[in-house]
Each structure stands twice: as structure tokens, then as C-alpha cells.
Design a protein around this motif. Structure first.
Motif, short mmCIF file in Angstrom:
data_model
loop_
_atom_site.label_atom_id
_atom_site.label_comp_id
_atom_site.label_asym_id
_atom_site.label_seq_id
_atom_site.Cartn_x
_atom_site.Cartn_y
_atom_site.Cartn_z
N ILE A 16 0.89 -1.17 0.01
CA ILE A 16 -0.01 0.03 0.06
C ILE A 16 1.04 1.41 -0.11
O ILE A 16 1.76 1.42 0.90
CB ILE A 16 -0.95 -0.11 1.00
CG1 ILE A 16 -1.69 -1.17 1.12
CG2 ILE A 16 -1.69 1.27 0.98
CD1 ILE A 16 -2.86 -1.46 2.28
N ASN A 17 0.47 2.07 -0.87
CA ASN A 17 1.52 3.32 -1.33
C ASN A 17 0.91 4.55 -0.33
O ASN A 17 1.12 5.33 0.06
CB ASN A 17 1.53 3.66 -2.56
CG ASN A 17 2.24 4.88 -2.93
OD1 ASN A 17 1.67 5.90 -3.02
ND2 ASN A 17 3.57 4.73 -3.32
N LEU A 33 -9.73 6.22 -0.11
CA LEU A 33 -8.98 6.21 -1.08
C LEU A 33 -7.75 5.14 -0.73
O LEU A 33 -7.14 5.36 0.31
CB LEU A 33 -8.33 7.63 -1.24
CG LEU A 33 -7.31 7.70 -2.87
CD1 LEU A 33 -7.47 9.32 -3.30
CD2 LEU A 33 -6.00 7.28 -2.37
N ILE A 34 -7.26 4.22 -1.84
CA ILE A 34 -6.41 3.46 -1.51
C ILE A 34 -5.52 3.12 -2.85
O ILE A 34 -6.05 2.98 -3.82
CB ILE A 34 -6.95 1.97 -0.98
CG1 ILE A 34 -5.61 1.19 -0.31
CG2 ILE A 34 -7.68 1.18 -1.65
CD1 ILE A 34 -5.96 0.25 0.65
N THR A 69 -16.02 2.89 -6.63
CA THR A 69 -16.47 3.76 -7.29
C THR A 69 -15.78 4.22 -8.78
O THR A 69 -16.39 4.47 -9.78
CB THR A 69 -17.04 5.07 -6.78
OG1 THR A 69 -15.61 5.71 -6.28
CG2 THR A 69 -18.12 4.86 -5.71
N ARG A 70 -14.33 4.02 -8.52
CA ARG A 70 -13.48 4.50 -9.58
C ARG A 70 -12.07 3.50 -9.66
O ARG A 70 -11.53 3.50 -8.40
CB ARG A 70 -13.24 5.84 -9.57
CG ARG A 70 -12.52 6.57 -10.83
CD ARG A 70 -12.75 7.79 -11.29
NE ARG A 70 -12.34 8.79 -10.03
CZ ARG A 70 -11.39 9.53 -9.80
NH1 ARG A 70 -10.43 9.40 -10.73
NH2 ARG A 70 -11.12 10.40 -8.90
N ASN A 75 1.63 4.94 -14.19
CA ASN A 75 2.65 4.84 -13.66
C ASN A 75 2.97 3.76 -12.80
O ASN A 75 3.60 4.12 -11.58
CB ASN A 75 3.21 6.30 -13.24
CG ASN A 75 2.96 7.24 -14.35
OD1 ASN A 75 3.06 7.27 -15.39
ND2 ASN A 75 2.26 8.61 -13.84
N GLY A 76 2.76 2.47 -12.96
CA GLY A 76 2.96 1.70 -12.03
C GLY A 76 2.26 1.58 -10.81
O GLY A 76 2.80 0.60 -9.78
N LEU A 77 1.29 2.43 -10.62
CA LEU A 77 0.45 2.32 -9.55
C LEU A 77 -1.07 2.32 -9.95
O LEU A 77 -1.47 2.50 -11.13
CB LEU A 77 0.69 3.73 -8.67
CG LEU A 77 1.76 4.18 -8.24
CD1 LEU A 77 2.07 5.40 -7.71
CD2 LEU A 77 2.32 3.04 -7.02
N ILE A 78 -2.00 1.64 -8.75
CA ILE A 78 -3.38 1.85 -9.36
C ILE A 78 -4.12 2.07 -7.80
O ILE A 78 -3.76 1.91 -7.06
CB ILE A 78 -3.64 0.12 -9.59
CG1 ILE A 78 -5.32 0.09 -10.04
CG2 ILE A 78 -3.65 -0.65 -8.38
CD1 ILE A 78 -5.50 -1.01 -10.77
N THR A 79 -4.90 3.20 -8.08
CA THR A 79 -5.74 3.61 -7.12
C THR A 79 -7.21 3.46 -7.04
O THR A 79 -7.79 3.34 -8.13
CB THR A 79 -5.69 5.31 -7.28
OG1 THR A 79 -4.05 5.60 -7.36
CG2 THR A 79 -6.16 5.89 -6.08
N PHE A 80 -7.52 2.84 -6.08
CA PHE A 80 -9.03 2.77 -5.99
C PHE A 80 -9.68 3.66 -5.18
O PHE A 80 -9.17 4.25 -4.08
CB PHE A 80 -9.33 1.34 -5.28
CG PHE A 80 -8.99 0.11 -5.78
CD1 PHE A 80 -8.70 0.15 -7.42
CD2 PHE A 80 -8.93 -1.08 -5.15
CE1 PHE A 80 -8.26 -1.00 -8.17
CE2 PHE A 80 -8.48 -2.10 -5.85
CZ PHE A 80 -8.19 -2.00 -7.34
#
Length: 306
Positions: A16-17, A33-34, A69-70, A75-80
Motif C-alpha cells: 500500500i502506497n 482512497l487506497i 466507484t473508480r 505509472n506503475g500504481l493503481i488507485t481505488f
């Protein structure tokens, strides 16, 4: 720490970033937001999508079940981005309610969206006839709550309605000392408050006065509000005046992360640099940053008299 995605514990598979959880005392559902490091496009291969569920737990911290929801890969990251509001909450409806009580509306809407329903201190008003015109269930219910001086929140599989004045009158659960080196911000917007609110609906009308406001400003709703009696018009005038004036004195501060302070609770603050703000406050929102180990607490002074 535990991260559960669609009912599966994926903790060992992620780094987790960023992880921020926001809770609200009114009008909004909790949010999350994760962000993960997505080396090898692992998450893209899993094809996460809106409506999937995610839950973050860390000692006393627990977001409850949240709905994606989105999804934003970059750039090598994924945000939920996730919300405690079920996806069905976005559906717009048109229907009529006849001889229906406020709490029954809440119960029915909660059941339709697979939520548990709770209420605190709410006077169970009855409506002979009201329409839900091109509104989602939660927007419709929020409007009724505002008119009645109540608040509505969605969190951890629950739909909750409470009377704001009753809740704000509760005893403080704890005292928070904000040190001389604390990060805080206060805002006084009392000059924008309204002295009264007026509602007119056909032959019915009501005016509610805020005895402690001397601005002379009069609040008149931009859109007509239907009433079936003078008593209801007066009650709704009180509701819209409370909503307009309740954020006259607000503030926020940061401190080390703790799960002891919840949105919707009353605490007492003591500030070494701004003593005139000392006293009871109502927490309207919290933002917990689990990576930085910090919580930001937003509050308002309780509204007196109505």
C-alpha cells in the motif's frame, strides 16, 4: 493490517502506497482512497471494476465494506476510490409516498439497498403525500432530513438518521488538548448567518427566527417547498435555517492517528493558542491517513436554540 477485496484477504499480495479513509456526520457516505504499487500490471490483469467491494482493517481501524466507484491505473500504481454507498444508491426514481412516516421511509430505503437502519432522537413525522421526483433514494431522504432538522449518513452497511440538535446537545465524550505547536485552523462566518427563514406554500406559510442572530438576513428557499399546514411550514423553516446557519463557527486540526474520535460525536477542545475556541464542538468529518499515521478532525460549534 488486513485488506479484503471481494471477500478475499489479499494482504500478502499488495504494497500500500497511500490509504486515506474519510468519515462524515451528515449528507455523505464514508469514502476510501487506497493506492497500491502495481508492478507487473497484476491488478490490471485482475480487472477490478466499479461495484467490487473492499475493506481495510488495522487494529481498531475498520472502514467496513466499501464499494469501488473508480479505478485509476497510472505509472506503475493503481488507485481505488470507494464509498460506503451501495452502487444502487445512484439510481434515480420517480414515485409517490402516501400516509408515510419519516422513519418508515428510512426503513424502506435501507431495505431496498441491503442496509441496516438505525435512528436516534428522531421525531417520527407523518406525511400525507410527498413525491420523489427524479431523485435517488438517498437524495430524497436527505431532503426530508434537512427539512426536519435531522442528518443522514451511510457507513459500514448502515443507514442512520439522527436529530441534529439532540446529538449536538450530548455530553462531550472526551477532552482534546491542541498544543501550542499544533496544526489547527478556525473560521468565523457568523456574519453570513440568517436571522430568519420564510416558507410559503399556497395558503400556508411559516417564519422561524434565530433569536441570537442580528444580521437581518432572511432566508427564502430558491425552490418551492410544499407544505400541508402552517405548522409544517414553520417546522420546515426551522430546518432550512438550521442547515444554513450551523456552520457559522468551524475548524479543523491534525494530530497523531487514533480511532478514538468519530464523526457525529461531541468532544471538548482546549487550545493553547486560541482559548476563545475552547469548549464543546461537534465533529463533522474525519480524515485518517493510515500511511502517514495522521488524523485530521473537522468540527463545528453546536448551534444553540434550534
Amino acid at each position: 493490517m488486513k485488506l479484503i477485496y471481494n471477500g478475499v484477504d489479499i494482504t500478502p499480495r499488495v504494497f500500500i502506497n497511500r490509504c486515506e479513509h474519510e468519515t462524515f456526520a451528515e449528507k455523505r457516505a464514508d469514502r476510501l482512497l487506497i493506492r497500491f504499487v502495481d508492478s507487473g500490471n497484476r491488478w490490471s490483469a485482475w480487472q477490478p471494476k466499479s461495484g467490487d467491494t473492499i475493506r481495510y482493517q488495522n487494529k481498531a481501524a475498520d472502514t467496513g465494506v466499501m464499494y469501488i466507484t473508480r479505478v485509476s491505473p497510472a505509472n506503475g500504481l493503481i488507485t481505488f476510490y470507494a464509498s460506503a454507498m451501495p452502487p444502487t444508491g445512484e439510481i434515480v426514481k420517480n414515485r409517490a409516498w402516501e400516509n408515510i412516516r419519516l422513519l418508515k421511509i428510512g426503513e424502506d430505503i435501507a431495505a431496498e439497498h441491503d442496509l441496516k437502519f438505525q435512528s436516534y432522537g428522531v421525531t417520527d413525522r407523518i406525511y400525507s403525500y410527498i413525491r420523489q421526483d427524479n431523485q435517488s433514494d438517498f437524495d430524497f431522504l436527505q431532503t426530508r432530513c434537512l427539512l426536519e432538522g435531522c442528518a443522514m449518513v451511510v457507513y459500514n452497511g448502515r443507514l442512520v438518521i439522527y436529530d441534529e440538535q439532540v446529538r449536538e446537545s450530548a455530553r462531550a465524550t472526551t477532552r482534546i488538548k491542541i498544543g501550542a505547536d499544533g496544526v489547527f485552523e478556525f473560521s468565523d462566518r457568523s456574519g453570513e448567518s440568517y436571522s430568519s427563514a420564510e416558507i410559503s406554500s399556497g395558503e400556508y406559510a411559516g417564519v422561524f427566527y434565530a433569536d441570537n442572530v442580528r444580521t437581518g438576513r432572511i432566508l427564502r428557499p430558491r425552490q418551492p417547498i410544499e407544505c400541508v399546514s402552517n405548522e409544517e411550514a414553520l417546522r420546515f423553516a426551522r430546518g432550512i435555517l438550521r442547515d444554513a446557519n450551523k456552520n457559522a463557527y468551524t475548524g479543523n486540526f491534525r494530530r497523531q492517528l487514533t480511532c478514538d474520535y468519530a464523526a457525529g460525536s461531541v468532544v471538548e477542545i482546549e487550545n493553547a493558542k486560541a482559548s476563545k475556541w475552547n469548549g464543546r464542538v461537534f465533529i463533522t468529518r474525519t480524515r485518517m491517513d493510515y500511511v502517514k499515521g495522521e488524523i485530521k478532525i473537522f468540527f463545528r460549534k453546536p448551534l444553540e436554540g434550534y
